[in-house]
Design a protein around this motif. Structure first.
Motif, PDB file in Angstrom:
ATOM      1  N   ALA A 106      -5.335  -1.278  -4.067  1.00 44.53           N
ATOM      2  CA  ALA A 106      -4.159  -2.266  -3.822  1.00 44.53           C
ATOM      3  C   ALA A 106      -2.825  -1.705  -3.929  1.00 44.53           C
ATOM      4  CB  ALA A 106      -4.195  -3.554  -4.325  1.00 44.53           C
ATOM      5  N   THR A 107      -2.036  -1.985  -2.622  1.00 45.19           N
ATOM      6  CA  THR A 107      -0.684  -1.348  -2.755  1.00 45.19           C
ATOM      7  C   THR A 107       0.331  -2.169  -3.415  1.00 45.19           C
ATOM      8  OG1 THR A 107      -0.225  -2.144  -0.574  1.00 45.19           O
ATOM      9  CG2 THR A 107      -1.024  -0.032  -0.661  1.00 45.19           C
ATOM     10  N   LYS A 108       1.342  -1.733  -3.682  1.00 46.42           N
ATOM     11  CA  LYS A 108       2.455  -2.422  -4.175  1.00 46.42           C
ATOM     12  C   LYS A 108       3.884  -2.421  -3.458  1.00 46.42           C
ATOM     13  CE  LYS A 108       0.839  -3.597  -8.852  1.00 46.42           C
ATOM     14  NZ  LYS A 108       0.847  -3.419 -10.414  1.00 46.42           N
ATOM     15  N   GLU A 109       4.789  -3.131  -3.742  1.00 50.14           N
ATOM     16  CA  GLU A 109       5.909  -2.850  -3.059  1.00 50.14           C
ATOM     17  C   GLU A 109       6.934  -2.343  -3.940  1.00 50.14           C
ATOM     18  OE1 GLU A 109       7.490  -6.433  -1.082  1.00 50.14           O
ATOM     19  OE2 GLU A 109       5.993  -6.083   0.684  1.00 50.14           O
ATOM     20  N   LEU A 110       7.655  -1.368  -3.484  1.00 50.71           N
ATOM     21  CA  LEU A 110       9.014  -0.680  -4.276  1.00 50.71           C
ATOM     22  C   LEU A 110      10.039  -0.915  -3.576  1.00 50.71           C
ATOM     23  CD1 LEU A 110       9.539   1.236  -6.660  1.00 50.71           C
ATOM     24  CD2 LEU A 110       9.082   3.226  -4.957  1.00 50.71           C
ATOM     25  N   THR A 111      10.824  -1.485  -4.375  1.00 55.86           N
ATOM     26  CA  THR A 111      12.445  -1.885  -3.708  1.00 55.86           C
ATOM     27  C   THR A 111      13.297  -0.545  -3.313  1.00 55.86           C
ATOM     28  OG1 THR A 111      12.378  -4.068  -4.821  1.00 55.86           O
ATOM     29  CG2 THR A 111      14.295  -3.172  -3.942  1.00 55.86           C
ATOM     30  N   ARG A 112      13.804  -0.589  -2.198  1.00 52.35           N
ATOM     31  CA  ARG A 112      14.715   0.447  -1.817  1.00 52.35           C
ATOM     32  C   ARG A 112      16.058  -0.142  -1.822  1.00 52.35           C
ATOM     33  NH1 ARG A 112      18.196   2.910   1.169  1.00 52.35           N
ATOM     34  NH2 ARG A 112      17.656   4.970   2.067  1.00 52.35           N
ATOM     35  N   PRO A 113      17.006   0.508  -2.510  1.00 52.39           N
ATOM     36  CA  PRO A 113      18.373  -0.054  -2.300  1.00 52.39           C
ATOM     37  C   PRO A 113      19.000   0.042  -0.879  1.00 52.39           C
ATOM     38  CG  PRO A 113      18.122   1.573  -4.223  1.00 52.39           C
ATOM     39  CD  PRO A 113      17.050   1.595  -3.424  1.00 52.39           C
ATOM     40  N   GLY A 114      19.588  -1.074  -0.695  1.00 54.69           N
ATOM     41  CA  GLY A 114      20.521  -0.972   0.828  1.00 54.69           C
ATOM     42  C   GLY A 114      19.725  -2.132   1.634  1.00 54.69           C
ATOM     43  N   GLY A 115      19.113  -2.952   1.149  1.00 54.64           N
ATOM     44  CA  GLY A 115      18.381  -4.148   1.867  1.00 54.64           C
ATOM     45  C   GLY A 115      17.402  -3.450   2.797  1.00 54.64           C
ATOM     46  N   ILE A 116      16.828  -2.332   2.966  1.00 55.57           N
ATOM     47  CA  ILE A 116      15.731  -1.866   3.698  1.00 55.57           C
ATOM     48  C   ILE A 116      14.617  -2.411   3.327  1.00 55.57           C
ATOM     49  CG2 ILE A 116      14.713   0.165   4.832  1.00 55.57           C
ATOM     50  CD1 ILE A 116      17.436   1.706   4.699  1.00 55.57           C
ATOM     51  N   ARG A 117      13.515  -2.627   4.134  1.00 54.58           N
ATOM     52  CA  ARG A 117      12.351  -3.050   3.803  1.00 54.58           C
ATOM     53  C   ARG A 117      11.627  -2.211   2.581  1.00 54.58           C
ATOM     54  NH1 ARG A 117      11.156  -0.239   8.363  1.00 54.58           N
ATOM     55  NH2 ARG A 117       9.260   0.933   8.544  1.00 54.58           N
ATOM     56  N   PRO A 118      10.901  -3.115   1.641  1.00 60.17           N
ATOM     57  CA  PRO A 118      10.148  -2.458   0.550  1.00 60.17           C
ATOM     58  C   PRO A 118       9.138  -1.285   1.061  1.00 60.17           C
ATOM     59  CG  PRO A 118      10.252  -4.795   0.242  1.00 60.17           C
ATOM     60  CD  PRO A 118      10.915  -4.448   1.848  1.00 60.17           C
ATOM     61  N   LEU A 119       9.194  -0.428   0.099  1.00 60.78           N
ATOM     62  CA  LEU A 119       7.916   0.670   0.616  1.00 60.78           C
ATOM     63  C   LEU A 119       6.800   0.405  -0.031  1.00 60.78           C
ATOM     64  CD1 LEU A 119      10.687   3.241  -0.776  1.00 60.78           C
ATOM     65  CD2 LEU A 119      10.102   3.456   1.507  1.00 60.78           C
ATOM     66  N   ARG A 120       5.690   0.581   0.427  1.00 64.35           N
ATOM     67  CA  ARG A 120       4.407   0.496   0.057  1.00 64.35           C
ATOM     68  C   ARG A 120       3.902   1.582  -0.843  1.00 64.35           C
ATOM     69  NH1 ARG A 120      -0.228  -0.454   3.457  1.00 64.35           N
ATOM     70  NH2 ARG A 120       0.611   1.035   4.897  1.00 64.35           N
ATOM     71  N   VAL A 121       3.535   1.471  -2.090  1.00 63.46           N
ATOM     72  CA  VAL A 121       3.059   2.365  -3.002  1.00 63.46           C
ATOM     73  C   VAL A 121       1.924   2.069  -3.793  1.00 63.46           C
ATOM     74  CG1 VAL A 121       5.540   3.343  -3.194  1.00 63.46           C
ATOM     75  CG2 VAL A 121       4.748   1.671  -4.747  1.00 63.46           C
ATOM     76  N   ARG A 122       1.332   3.287  -4.286  1.00 68.27           N
ATOM     77  CA  ARG A 122       0.196   2.949  -5.061  1.00 68.27           C
ATOM     78  C   ARG A 122       0.542   3.650  -6.533  1.00 68.27           C
ATOM     79  NH1 ARG A 122      -3.168   3.421  -0.315  1.00 68.27           N
ATOM     80  NH2 ARG A 122      -4.316   1.440   0.000  1.00 68.27           N
ATOM     81  N   PRO A 123       1.335   2.860  -7.468  1.00 65.32           N
ATOM     82  CA  PRO A 123       1.802   3.495  -8.660  1.00 65.32           C
ATOM     83  C   PRO A 123       0.734   3.365  -9.954  1.00 65.32           C
ATOM     84  CG  PRO A 123       2.419   1.079  -8.674  1.00 65.32           C
ATOM     85  CD  PRO A 123       1.692   1.581  -7.456  1.00 65.32           C
ATOM     86  N   VAL A 124       0.874   4.246 -10.926  1.00 69.30           N
ATOM     87  CA  VAL A 124      -0.058   3.916 -11.841  1.00 69.30           C
ATOM     88  C   VAL A 124       0.180   2.756 -12.811  1.00 69.30           C
ATOM     89  CG1 VAL A 124      -0.476   5.154 -14.259  1.00 69.30           C
ATOM     90  CG2 VAL A 124       0.043   6.579 -12.355  1.00 69.30           C
ATOM     91  N   PRO A 125      -0.982   2.142 -13.114  1.00 74.39           N
ATOM     92  CA  PRO A 125      -0.604   0.884 -13.990  1.00 74.39           C
ATOM     93  C   PRO A 125      -0.239   1.349 -15.553  1.00 74.39           C
ATOM     94  CG  PRO A 125      -2.907   1.366 -13.822  1.00 74.39           C
ATOM     95  CD  PRO A 125      -2.080   2.398 -12.893  1.00 74.39           C
ATOM     96  N   PRO A 126       0.232   0.222 -16.153  1.00 72.05           N
ATOM     97  CA  PRO A 126       0.532   0.436 -17.551  1.00 72.05           C
ATOM     98  C   PRO A 126      -0.664   0.831 -18.255  1.00 72.05           C
ATOM     99  CG  PRO A 126       1.695  -1.647 -16.630  1.00 72.05           C
ATOM    100  CD  PRO A 126       0.533  -1.096 -15.699  1.00 72.05           C
ATOM    101  N   PRO A 127      -0.582   1.485 -19.348  1.00 71.15           N
ATOM    102  CA  PRO A 127      -1.746   1.936 -20.076  1.00 71.15           C
ATOM    103  C   PRO A 127      -2.145   0.830 -21.070  1.00 71.15           C
ATOM    104  CG  PRO A 127       0.314   2.964 -21.037  1.00 71.15           C
ATOM    105  CD  PRO A 127       0.614   2.293 -19.740  1.00 71.15           C
ATOM    106  N   SER A 128      -3.453   0.593 -21.019  1.00 71.52           N
ATOM    107  CA  SER A 128      -3.966  -0.404 -21.941  1.00 71.52           C
ATOM    108  C   SER A 128      -5.337  -0.079 -22.441  1.00 71.52           C
ATOM    109  CB  SER A 128      -3.834  -1.674 -21.288  1.00 71.52           C
ATOM    110  OG  SER A 128      -4.651  -2.507 -22.235  1.00 71.52           O
ATOM    111  N   PRO A 129      -5.357   0.599 -23.705  1.00 70.60           N
ATOM    112  CA  PRO A 129      -4.290   0.570 -24.762  1.00 70.60           C
ATOM    113  C   PRO A 129      -3.378   1.968 -24.407  1.00 70.60           C
ATOM    114  CG  PRO A 129      -6.237   1.574 -25.692  1.00 70.60           C
ATOM    115  CD  PRO A 129      -6.590   0.851 -24.110  1.00 70.60           C
ATOM    116  N   ARG A 130      -2.372   2.021 -25.093  1.00 69.06           N
ATOM    117  CA  ARG A 130      -1.525   3.303 -24.680  1.00 69.06           C
ATOM    118  C   ARG A 130      -2.012   4.350 -25.532  1.00 69.06           C
ATOM    119  NH1 ARG A 130       3.639   4.057 -23.292  1.00 69.06           N
ATOM    120  NH2 ARG A 130       5.097   5.638 -24.485  1.00 69.06           N
TER     121      ARG A 130
END
Length: 347
Positions: free
Chosen positions: A38-62
């Protein structure tokens, strides 16, 4: 011309941090499911539409290695790389720390610590008098390699390679060279990147279908064969640059010709990401491939240097399952080179 052959260079471990999670097991499961994450939205400054990305999730456990004081202010890229390296090294990390194992470190990056770079320049442009000097050291390309060596307590050779994703395979070739000269006992090759709107937006300018991801991958090489199944790094091709004197298609074909034709019981891990214009050169070069094919970027997205490391890890982990006898890895980089590598099950 044939690929540069390696002499008795074996994989002793792999490690991964990816959009699938913080382990090789999670990476392997995501690729086996063969469904794009699944993709997530990454905000870009300046009011331009968000970017679609696939980031690393938080570690569990660290991961325990990340509690080291040296990593307190480091970039995500550094933390991904350290976690992947420690997973690949396993019990040998303690041997490095005790000084009983000479470890070579090769850290490969493309965009580098872009989060801290953006923050530093933002603060400098706003008010140079108040820009934090603590941020600047983390903008340097070789900062992650330095942190990894410090956490490990490693005093042997340590390189940072900067280039497009194909540079990770060059890192494998360099590590194999060090090992063949017996200047080190083992070598960890790490490829890592981190998420930022700057890089995601830059790729959108060239092709709006590109979805950026981040993370890291590590391959731990030694001369001695490990407990079976032993996976051997058999070859890395020359790197074929493309630009004014050679097209992307020509570079991809020349790299492909250095690797074996392949058979139905062999695997190809390519760098295709389901974008026709970007994939065309690689598809054309490997049109004759008759074995199994895995395109991990279709699942994990464009992770730049990390994505090339994931390709190698997928190849290695698949060979461990015993269904294929060999695997070719093909990387047609985003702006520089085409290159390939070959792994085989050692008997």
């Amino acid at each position: 011309m044939t690929a540069q052959s390696m002499s008795a260079i074996f994989v002793h471990g792999v490690g991964a941090v990816s959009p699938a999670g913080w382990s090789v097991q999670r990476l392997r499961a995501a690729v086996a499911a063969n469904e794009a994450l699944a993709t997530k939205e990454l905000t870009r400054p300046g009011g331009i539409r968000p970017l679609r990305v696939r980031p690393v999730p938080p570690p569990s456990p660290r991961p325990e290695c990340l509690v080291h004081p040296r990593l307190r202010r480091t970039s995500p890229l550094t933390q991904y790389g350290v976690a992947a390296a420690f997973e690949a090294l396993g019990g040998d990390a303690a041997k490095v720390h005790s000084g009983s194992l000479r470890l070579g470190l090769i850290f490969c990056v493309m965009a580098g610590c872009v989060n801290h770079s953006r923050r530093f320049y933002d603060e400098t442009l706003r008010d140079p008098a108040t820009a934090s000097p603590l941020v600047f050291p983390e903008t340097v390309f070789n900062a992650p390699a330095s942190h990894l060596a410090a956490v490990l307590g490693n005093t042997a050779i340590n390189y940072t390679l900067v280039g497009d994703p194909g540079t990770f395979l060059q890192g494998l070739a360099l590590g194999a060279q060090w090992l063949s000269h017996e200047s080190i006992d083992g070598c960890a090759v790490v490829g890592a990147e981190e998420m930022d709107w700057l890089t995601a937006d830059a790729f959108r300018l060239f092709n709006q279908k590109v979805i950026l991801s981040d993370g890291a991958g590590a391959v731990y090489l030694r001369r001695e064969p490990p407990t079976p199944p032993a996976i051997e790094l058999r070859a890395v091709t020359d790197a074929y640059l493309y630009g004014q004197n050679q097209t992307r298609d020509e570079a991809a074909l020349r790299a492909r010709r250095e690797l074996p034709v392949g058979s139905s019981d062999e695997l190809l891990c390519d760098s295709a990401q389901d974008i026709r214009r970007l994939d065309a050169a690689e598809f054309s070069a490997w049109a004759d491939w008759c074995g199994t094919r895995i395109s991990s970027k279709k699942i994990l997205s464009e992770g730049l240097m990390a994505a090339a490391a994931w390709q190698c890890i997928v190849a290695i982990e698949t060979l461990k399952q015993g269904r294929q006898s060999a695997a070719n890895v093909s990387v047609v980089g985003c702006n520089q080179q085409a290159i390939g590598a070959r792994f085989e099950v050692s008997h």
